[in-house]
Enzyme design. Structure first.
Site, PDB file in Angstrom:
ATOM      1  N   HIS A 130       0.918  -1.209   0.025  1.00 33.13           N
ATOM      2  CA  HIS A 130      -0.168  -0.075  -0.059  1.00 33.13           C
ATOM      3  C   HIS A 130       0.899   1.353  -0.140  1.00 33.13           C
ATOM      4  O   HIS A 130       1.901   1.264   0.369  1.00 33.13           O
ATOM      5  CB  HIS A 130      -1.028  -0.061   1.323  1.00 33.13           C
ATOM      6  CG  HIS A 130      -1.711   0.990   1.342  1.00 33.13           C
ATOM      7  ND1 HIS A 130      -1.646   2.187   1.909  1.00 33.13           N
ATOM      8  CD2 HIS A 130      -3.317   0.947   1.270  1.00 33.13           C
ATOM      9  CE1 HIS A 130      -2.676   2.928   1.863  1.00 33.13           C
ATOM     10  NE2 HIS A 130      -3.863   2.191   1.503  1.00 33.13           N
ATOM     11  N   ASP A 207       3.253  -4.553   7.983  1.00 33.92           N
ATOM     12  CA  ASP A 207       1.988  -3.651   7.860  1.00 33.92           C
ATOM     13  C   ASP A 207       0.870  -4.663   8.076  1.00 33.92           C
ATOM     14  O   ASP A 207       0.536  -5.509   7.304  1.00 33.92           O
ATOM     15  CB  ASP A 207       1.895  -3.138   6.565  1.00 33.92           C
ATOM     16  CG  ASP A 207       0.652  -2.470   6.127  1.00 33.92           C
ATOM     17  OD1 ASP A 207      -0.212  -2.548   6.912  1.00 33.92           O
ATOM     18  OD2 ASP A 207       0.387  -1.843   5.086  1.00 33.92           O
ATOM     19  N   GLN A 210      -4.188  -5.221   7.036  1.00 30.45           N
ATOM     20  CA  GLN A 210      -5.474  -6.062   6.713  1.00 30.45           C
ATOM     21  C   GLN A 210      -5.352  -7.333   7.126  1.00 30.45           C
ATOM     22  O   GLN A 210      -6.285  -8.192   6.885  1.00 30.45           O
ATOM     23  CB  GLN A 210      -5.026  -6.243   4.904  1.00 30.45           C
ATOM     24  CG  GLN A 210      -5.500  -4.807   4.354  1.00 30.45           C
ATOM     25  CD  GLN A 210      -6.680  -4.375   4.317  1.00 30.45           C
ATOM     26  OE1 GLN A 210      -7.875  -4.976   4.636  1.00 30.45           O
ATOM     27  NE2 GLN A 210      -7.152  -3.021   3.876  1.00 30.45           N
ATOM     28  N   LYS A 233     -10.133  -0.683  10.391  1.00 36.60           N
ATOM     29  CA  LYS A 233     -10.185  -1.847   9.743  1.00 36.60           C
ATOM     30  C   LYS A 233     -10.486  -3.235  10.628  1.00 36.60           C
ATOM     31  O   LYS A 233     -10.674  -4.326   9.725  1.00 36.60           O
ATOM     32  CB  LYS A 233      -8.773  -2.197   8.852  1.00 36.60           C
ATOM     33  CG  LYS A 233      -8.531  -1.110   7.958  1.00 36.60           C
ATOM     34  CD  LYS A 233      -7.422  -1.372   7.029  1.00 36.60           C
ATOM     35  CE  LYS A 233      -7.093  -0.109   6.285  1.00 36.60           C
ATOM     36  NZ  LYS A 233      -7.939   0.486   5.351  1.00 36.60           N
ATOM     37  N   CYS A 371      -4.749   2.268  -3.658  1.00 28.50           N
ATOM     38  CA  CYS A 371      -3.587   2.857  -3.092  1.00 28.50           C
ATOM     39  C   CYS A 371      -2.521   2.010  -3.070  1.00 28.50           C
ATOM     40  O   CYS A 371      -1.471   1.964  -2.229  1.00 28.50           O
ATOM     41  CB  CYS A 371      -3.991   3.292  -1.482  1.00 28.50           C
ATOM     42  SG  CYS A 371      -5.273   4.565  -1.310  1.00 28.50           S
TER      43      CYS A 371
HETATM   44  N1  C6P Z   1      -6.289   0.610   2.697  1.00 25.61           N
HETATM   45  C1  C6P Z   1      -8.124   0.024   1.458  1.00 25.61           C
HETATM   46  O1  C6P Z   1      -9.086   0.446   0.801  1.00 25.61           O
HETATM   47  P1  C6P Z   1      -4.871   3.776   7.102  1.00 25.61           P
HETATM   48  O2  C6P Z   1      -5.330   4.790   6.197  1.00 25.61           O
HETATM   49  O3  C6P Z   1      -3.446   4.379   7.784  1.00 25.61           O
HETATM   50  O4  C6P Z   1      -5.849   3.228   8.224  1.00 25.61           O
HETATM   51  O5  C6P Z   1      -4.278   2.364   6.548  1.00 25.61           O
HETATM   52  C2  C6P Z   1      -3.570   2.463   5.213  1.00 25.61           C
HETATM   53  C3  C6P Z   1      -3.321   1.087   4.763  1.00 25.61           C
HETATM   54  C4  C6P Z   1      -2.028   0.523   4.950  1.00 25.61           C
HETATM   55  N2  C6P Z   1      -1.823  -0.599   4.809  1.00 25.61           N
HETATM   56  C5  C6P Z   1      -2.632  -1.269   3.798  1.00 25.61           C
HETATM   57  C6  C6P Z   1      -2.488  -2.835   3.544  1.00 25.61           C
HETATM   58  C7  C6P Z   1      -4.029  -0.855   3.731  1.00 25.61           C
HETATM   59  O6  C6P Z   1      -4.787  -1.731   3.502  1.00 25.61           O
HETATM   60  C8  C6P Z   1      -4.273   0.221   4.113  1.00 25.61           C
HETATM   61  C9  C6P Z   1      -5.548   1.040   4.023  1.00 25.61           C
HETATM   62  C10 C6P Z   1      -7.549   0.825   2.412  1.00 25.61           C
HETATM   63  O7  C6P Z   1      -7.550  -1.049   0.705  1.00 25.61           O
HETATM   64  C11 C6P Z   1      -7.661   2.381   2.206  1.00 25.61           C
HETATM   65  S1  C6P Z   1      -6.763   2.922   0.877  1.00 25.61           S
END
Ligand code: C6P
Length: 413
Positions: A130, A207, A210, A233, A371
């Site tokens: 991401h 990370d 997910q 999430k 993203c």
């Molecule tokens: N993915 C998706 O629709 P934040 O925004 O900091 O909570 O998470 C960012 C992020 C980082 N790593 C992974 C693997 C992610 O999936 C995400 C966020 C969302 O897939 C929004 S773009």
């Protein structure tokens, strides 16, 4: 397929009842929420915990001598203890409250990597990251003269594990990768990768944005150095999250942001810093968010991570089978080990159009690059449509989705 569906008796849709949003309609149709990877819906248990905090205990934490401040501090610190146990951290000092994964990665990039990296050093990431696990590393490489290296992804959406040993060189200082890909659903073999890194003395960041909604995460078993979590999430509040860091590493790091709470003493000549975890929590934290996140972890633990995973695997298999029946549809990412996230492309149909049309039938799916632009480009696509399933989804919803999708494709072709 039917034999598999028979096994979906784990909750029979009962979990869905906990989620007020899922009781509403969209365009006059019952809402079917297939966008949990973007952000999950919140159960009553999380909403109630936050509501109760604001109604009964609202005060700043670690600052007041009055009763309310003591109550708020207790709830906030209980949430930290809960989360530490939830990911099996060795101590709650290893759990830093942040705004989520993005902030957690930036914290590590700036407070850990920036002072460490020298020209010629390498940071290794993967092709399935991401943007929030790419850009902070690009920025710190630019700041330090270090180099960014990328582990390739195979056509089926797995990491090219054969390429890993060669990419982890004497110059590699940091390896940062997703536990679960948001765009492909691939569950990466993080224990194996962290072992390879540890053998070479390379610091690891996972990370976990997910992974947390789908898997039981044990940071000590994985043996990573940093692990990032986004509360929203995993059915918790937006703007909440944690950074797990190994205590010895966090202890040795300088703070990232300055302000209240992170200090022990301040004079105009010199400031001394607080102990962990406060050293990394400058300013008034998202108190209600932390309490809500604790409630989310409690909720998931009560349902049972194994039950959730079993239910979602049934959904994933069923969805994969159904989607493959749709003419011209190609699933992007078919790794053997997958979470319940399915990206797909349909020949001759733009995903955005598809997403807009199925929305009119009540289905919320995400379309775009998720993203993860380098990854989507690697598959030769401008965008995909993505169905991401959570604990509240059902076989019936998937069965209803396929005709809606087919209808949308017919309209667009
Ligand atoms: N993915 C998706 O629709 P934040 O925004 O900091 O909570 O998470 C960012 C992020 C980082 N790593 C992974 C693997 C992610 O999936 C995400 C966020 C969302 O897939 C929004 S773009």
């Amino acid at each position: 397929m039917n034999a598999v569906i028979q096994k979906d008796t784990i909750n029979n849709g009962a979990w869905r009842e906990d989620f007020p949003t899922l009781q509403r309609t969209v365009h006059g149709k019952p809402l079917v929420y297939f966008d949990t990877a973007a952000t999950a819906q919140r159960p009553r248990q999380v909403l109630d915990a936050m509501d109760q905090f604001y109604r009964l205990h609202n005060a700043n934490v670690h600052r007041g001598v009055h009763s309310l401040s003591g109550e708020a501090t207790d709830l906030f610190e209980q949430a930290r203890q809960l989360l530490a146990r939830y990911i099996n951290a060795a101590s709650e000092r290893e759990v830093i409250f942040t705004r989520g994964t993005t902030e957690s990665v930036n914290l590590v990039a700036q407070a850990y990597a920036r002072p460490l990296l020298r020209p010629g050093d390498q940071v290794v990431i993967t092709h399935m990251e991401h943007h929030s696990n790419i850009v902070p590393w690009q920025m710190v490489c630019e700041q330090t003269g270090a180099e960014l290296k990328v582990i390739p992804v195979l056509d089926d959406g797995q990491l090219d594990m054969q390429a890993v040993p060669d990419l982890l060189t004497d110059n590699t200082k940091i390896l940062a990768l997703a536990h679960v890909s948001n765009a492909l659903g691939t569950i990466n073999p993080v224990e194996q990768i962290c072992r390879l890194a540890r053998e070479r003395n390379i610091t690891t960041l996972l990370d976990g944005a997910q992974a947390m909604p789908h898997l039981k995460v044990d940071v000590q078993a994985i043996d990573c150095d940093f692990y990032t979590v986004s509360g929203h999430k995993m059915y918790g509040p937006t703007g909440s999250g944690i950074l797990y860091g190994r205590e010895a590493i966090l202890d040795a790091m300088q703070p990232w942001q300055g302000g209240g709470e992170m200090i022990r003493t301040v004079t105009f000549e010199e400031t001394t810093y607080n102990d962990l975890p406060a050293k990394f929590e400058a300013g008034t934290p998202n108190i209600a968010g932390a309490i809500g996140l604790g409630a989310a972890a409690d909720y998931l633990q009560t349902l049972g991570l194994n039950n959730i995973a079993a239910h979602e695997q049934v959904l994933l298999q069923h969805a994969t089978g159904c989607l493959k029946q749709v003419e011209g549809l190609r699933i992007i990412g078919e790794a053997p080990d997958k979470a319940s996230v399915i990206s797909f492309a349909v020949d001759g149909v733009h995903p955005h159009d598809l997403g807009t049309i199925v929305d009119h039938d009540g289905f919320a799916i995400r379309t775009g690059h998720h993203c993860a632009m380098p990854l989507i480009k690697r598959f030769g696509l401008p965008a995909t449509a993505r169905v991401s399933l959570g604990l509240y989804n059902t076989i019936e919803e998937l069965d209803a989705f396929v005709p809606a999708l087919q209808k949308a494709c017919r309209m667009l072709l």
